[in-house]
Design a protein around this motif. Structure first.
Motif, PDB file in Angstrom:
ATOM      1  N   TYR A 109      31.782   1.699  -2.886  1.00  0.00           N
ATOM      2  CA  TYR A 109      30.683   2.670  -2.985  1.00  0.00           C
ATOM      3  C   TYR A 109      30.448   3.400  -1.664  1.00  0.00           C
ATOM      4  N   ASP A 110      30.437   2.678  -0.558  1.00  0.00           N
ATOM      5  CA  ASP A 110      30.204   3.326   0.733  1.00  0.00           C
ATOM      6  C   ASP A 110      31.292   4.341   1.072  1.00  0.00           C
ATOM      7  N   ASP A 111      32.484   4.145   0.522  1.00  0.00           N
ATOM      8  CA  ASP A 111      33.582   5.080   0.766  1.00  0.00           C
ATOM      9  C   ASP A 111      33.463   6.355  -0.065  1.00  0.00           C
ATOM     10  N   LEU A 112      32.726   6.279  -1.178  1.00  0.00           N
ATOM     11  CA  LEU A 112      32.737   7.371  -2.157  1.00  0.00           C
ATOM     12  C   LEU A 112      31.385   8.002  -2.425  1.00  0.00           C
ATOM     13  N   LYS A 113      30.314   7.418  -1.911  1.00  0.00           N
ATOM     14  CA  LYS A 113      28.975   7.900  -2.278  1.00  0.00           C
ATOM     15  C   LYS A 113      28.706   9.317  -1.799  1.00  0.00           C
ATOM     16  N   HIS A 114      29.396   9.753  -0.747  1.00  0.00           N
ATOM     17  CA  HIS A 114      29.204  11.136  -0.284  1.00  0.00           C
ATOM     18  C   HIS A 114      29.751  12.140  -1.285  1.00  0.00           C
ATOM     19  N   LEU A 115      30.664  11.687  -2.133  1.00  0.00           N
ATOM     20  CA  LEU A 115      31.227  12.554  -3.169  1.00  0.00           C
ATOM     21  C   LEU A 115      30.368  12.569  -4.425  1.00  0.00           C
ATOM     22  N   ASN A 116      29.757  11.421  -4.703  1.00  0.00           N
ATOM     23  CA  ASN A 116      28.967  11.271  -5.926  1.00  0.00           C
ATOM     24  C   ASN A 116      27.999  10.099  -5.712  1.00  0.00           C
ATOM     25  N   PRO A 117      26.743  10.382  -5.412  1.00  0.00           N
ATOM     26  CA  PRO A 117      25.791   9.292  -5.121  1.00  0.00           C
ATOM     27  C   PRO A 117      25.590   8.326  -6.280  1.00  0.00           C
ATOM     28  N   ARG A 118      25.922   8.749  -7.500  1.00  0.00           N
ATOM     29  CA  ARG A 118      25.718   7.892  -8.659  1.00  0.00           C
ATOM     30  C   ARG A 118      26.967   7.096  -9.059  1.00  0.00           C
ATOM     31  N   ILE A 119      28.033   7.223  -8.293  1.00  0.00           N
ATOM     32  CA  ILE A 119      29.271   6.562  -8.697  1.00  0.00           C
ATOM     33  C   ILE A 119      29.105   5.036  -8.675  1.00  0.00           C
ATOM     34  N   VAL A 120      29.607   4.384  -9.694  1.00  0.00           N
ATOM     35  CA  VAL A 120      29.584   2.921  -9.786  1.00  0.00           C
ATOM     36  C   VAL A 120      31.004   2.427  -9.544  1.00  0.00           C
ATOM     37  N   CYS A 121      31.173   1.558  -8.561  1.00  0.00           N
ATOM     38  CA  CYS A 121      32.497   1.071  -8.163  1.00  0.00           C
ATOM     39  C   CYS A 121      32.650  -0.385  -8.593  1.00  0.00           C
ATOM     40  N   VAL A 122      33.389  -0.601  -9.663  1.00  0.00           N
ATOM     41  CA  VAL A 122      33.578  -1.939 -10.219  1.00  0.00           C
ATOM     42  C   VAL A 122      34.922  -2.480  -9.749  1.00  0.00           C
ATOM     43  N   SER A 123      34.898  -3.561  -9.016  1.00  0.00           N
ATOM     44  CA  SER A 123      36.122  -4.190  -8.519  1.00  0.00           C
ATOM     45  C   SER A 123      36.271  -5.560  -9.165  1.00  0.00           C
ATOM     46  N   LEU A 124      37.234  -5.686 -10.056  1.00  0.00           N
ATOM     47  CA  LEU A 124      37.572  -6.982 -10.643  1.00  0.00           C
ATOM     48  C   LEU A 124      38.748  -7.532  -9.856  1.00  0.00           C
ATOM     49  N   THR A 125      38.481  -8.539  -9.058  1.00  0.00           N
ATOM     50  CA  THR A 125      39.510  -9.117  -8.194  1.00  0.00           C
ATOM     51  C   THR A 125      39.713 -10.590  -8.542  1.00  0.00           C
ATOM     52  N   GLY A 126      40.732 -11.177  -7.919  1.00  0.00           N
ATOM     53  CA  GLY A 126      40.975 -12.585  -8.185  1.00  0.00           C
ATOM     54  C   GLY A 126      39.855 -13.478  -7.688  1.00  0.00           C
ATOM     55  N   PHE A 127      39.394 -13.209  -6.444  1.00  0.00           N
ATOM     56  CA  PHE A 127      38.432 -14.112  -5.808  1.00  0.00           C
ATOM     57  C   PHE A 127      37.213 -13.399  -5.243  1.00  0.00           C
ATOM     58  N   GLY A 128      37.055 -12.113  -5.520  1.00  0.00           N
ATOM     59  CA  GLY A 128      35.930 -11.385  -4.978  1.00  0.00           C
ATOM     60  C   GLY A 128      36.266 -10.728  -3.659  1.00  0.00           C
ATOM     61  N   MET A 129      35.364  -9.890  -3.178  1.00  0.00           N
ATOM     62  CA  MET A 129      35.581  -9.153  -1.928  1.00  0.00           C
ATOM     63  C   MET A 129      35.000  -9.871  -0.719  1.00  0.00           C
ATOM     64  N   THR A 130      34.478 -11.081  -0.933  1.00  0.00           N
ATOM     65  CA  THR A 130      33.998 -11.911   0.167  1.00  0.00           C
ATOM     66  C   THR A 130      34.563 -13.317  -0.008  1.00  0.00           C
ATOM     67  N   GLY A 131      34.408 -14.148   1.011  1.00  0.00           N
ATOM     68  CA  GLY A 131      34.843 -15.531   0.898  1.00  0.00           C
ATOM     69  C   GLY A 131      36.234 -15.755   1.443  1.00  0.00           C
ATOM     70  N   PRO A 132      36.592 -17.032   1.688  1.00  0.00           N
ATOM     71  CA  PRO A 132      37.854 -17.355   2.359  1.00  0.00           C
ATOM     72  C   PRO A 132      39.101 -17.024   1.544  1.00  0.00           C
ATOM     73  N   ARG A 133      38.973 -16.855   0.218  1.00  0.00           N
ATOM     74  CA  ARG A 133      40.148 -16.574  -0.610  1.00  0.00           C
ATOM     75  C   ARG A 133      40.285 -15.093  -0.972  1.00  0.00           C
ATOM     76  N   LYS A 134      39.498 -14.232  -0.385  1.00  0.00           N
ATOM     77  CA  LYS A 134      39.465 -12.846  -0.858  1.00  0.00           C
ATOM     78  C   LYS A 134      40.812 -12.132  -0.755  1.00  0.00           C
ATOM     79  N   GLN A 135      41.687 -12.576   0.130  1.00  0.00           N
ATOM     80  CA  GLN A 135      42.984 -11.927   0.294  1.00  0.00           C
ATOM     81  C   GLN A 135      44.053 -12.497  -0.632  1.00  0.00           C
ATOM     82  N   GLU A 136      43.694 -13.497  -1.426  1.00  0.00           N
ATOM     83  CA  GLU A 136      44.674 -14.094  -2.324  1.00  0.00           C
ATOM     84  C   GLU A 136      44.714 -13.339  -3.656  1.00  0.00           C
TER      85      GLU A 136
END
Length: 422
Positions: A109-136
């Motif tokens: 969202y922080d990367d794209l909000k200047h283009l569209n303040p209402r944009i919803v950024c849904v990230s479905l990842t293996g382990f989330g964007m935080t935590g010790p496994r985020k790069q797995e």
């Protein structure tokens, strides 16, 4: 107007979990535009065997009907520019990538909000964007093990066992779709978009549900049960009949009383019997279950089910896939739908279980790669032919189409699948 016809989703997705989540939204009318990397031959799902040829596969058809496709190289300035123009006129950027990749691709969202303040950024990842496994990278099989599912599945004296289906992937897809819809609702209400950080790991762990609550509060240690028996309700499990298997479950005492009549032991449900209550049946299950097993082996599945259905006792046959697909209830619920495909002809597949209102959904085959370039550039973005030529020359859509079958699961720029579906 279909329920989600006013929703536009830019889908940086591939393989199973992400496309599974968005296909239900596409069936409800959302315009789902797949962004396919031309350097990798697009979505890796196009090449999944055994029923695959060139860029067509029945696997890909399953997860991508009713969607659109454009080849876009996000690693070029021109491709990024087209992507950002799409963000400005869309509701959602939806992705299933490794947890560290949304930041690298600048699709949060922080990367794209200047283009569209209402944009919803849904990230479905293996382990989330935080935590010790985020790069797995997250794969269904691995996650079923990590979350404790495999330790709970299979016979007590057998090895840990994976579910026959990729349930972490599919559940994660549903969770991502719920998050997406909630995010869009809030963005339209408040005028501000957001990130939705969804992970397969969170999904799998949260689905431990009440056994986890029991463990956290009492130290209860879940374990595998014989013939897939319920952990506390007896009887509620698979039983072998004379010619096959069936499930019989007594989730209420009234069902147990009826079952006792059918198996010829009404006294088992009477006061004073060691099997009269939920608690006593669980306590004496090692004695009761073998007695029931011996009785059920005396007749065929159909013989038993006729009596059990008549007694309104929860039960059913244990079907193979073919039997499930031709069950009369499958037909009555219109669960098998068809699309027309240039290679396969008529493709039969399964409808979405998500039902909204009375309107019958329509189904369109999955898109060929880059099939909807004109839709995106001309109709949605309003670009003229000269602009499109310039963008192509700048590498926005890929310099050249890759050879058929050239795709591999290891795609550039970290576009790894989040989950390996069966």
């Amino acid at each position: 107007m279909r329920p989600l016809e006013d929703l536009r989703i830019i889908a940086v997705e591939q393989y199973g979990a992400g496309p599974f989540g968005s296909v239900h939204l596409a069936d409800l009318g959302a315009q789902v535009i797949k962004i396919e990397d031309p350097r990798a031959g697009g979505d890796v799902g196009r090449y999944v065997p055994p029923y695959a040829e060139d860029e067509d596969s029945l696997f890909f058809e399953t997860f991508n009907r009713n969607k659109r496709s454009v080849s876009l190289d996000l690693g070029t300035a021109a491709g990024r520019g087209v992507f950002e123009q799409l963000v400005a006129v869309s509701d959602v950027v939806y992705s299933n990538l490794r947890g560290d990749v949304p930041e690298k691709l600048r699709i949060r969202y922080d990367d794209l909000k200047h283009l569209n303040p209402r944009i919803v950024c849904v990230s479905l990842t293996g382990f989330g964007m935080t935590g010790p496994r985020k790069q797995e990278p997250g794969y269904d099989y691995v996650l079923q093990g990590l979350a404790g599912w495999m330790e709970l599945t299979g016979e007590p004296d057998g090895p840990p066992t994976k579910s026959g289906l990729s349930l972490v992937d599919y559940s994660g897809g549903f969770v991502a779709a719920i998050s997406l819809l909630a995010g869009v609702h809030a963005a339209r209400r408040d005028g501000v978009g957001m990130d939705c950080d969804v992970s397969l790991y969170d999904t799998a762990v949260s689905m431990l549900t009440y056994p986890a609550t029991w463990h956290l509060n009492t130290g209860f240690q879940p374990g595998r049960t014989h013939h897939s028996a319920h952990p506390s309700l007896v009887p509620f499990q698979a039983f072998e009949a004379k010619d096959g298997w069936m499930v019989v479950g007594c989730a209420k005492e009234k069902f147990w009383a009826r079952l006792c009549q059918i198996v010829g032991h009404p006294e088992w449900a009477e006061a004073g019997s060691p099997y009269a209550t939920f608690a006593s049946r669980r306590e004496h299950s090692a004695d009761l279950v073998p007695r029931l097993e011996a009785i059920f082996r005396q007749k065929t599945v159909d013989d038993w089910l006729t009596q059990l259905y008549a007694g309104s006792i929860p039960c059913g046959p244990i079907n193979d896939v073919g039997a499930a697909l031709v069950d009369e209830h499958t037909a009555a619920r219109n669960l098998v739908v068809t699309t027309d495909h240039p290679r396969y002809g008529e493709v039969r597949q399964l409808a979405s279980p998500v039902r909204v209102g009375d309107e019958t959904p329509t189904y369109r085959r999955a898109p060929q790669r880059n099939e909807d370039l004109a839709l995106v550039t001309e109709e949605i973005l309003g670009l003229d032919a000269q602009q499109v030529v310039a963008l192509r020359a700048a590498g926005a859509f890929g310099d050249a189409e890759p050879a058929h079958g050239a795709n591999t699961p290891d795609t550039p720029d970290g576009l790894d699948t989040t989950a390996m579906s069966r």
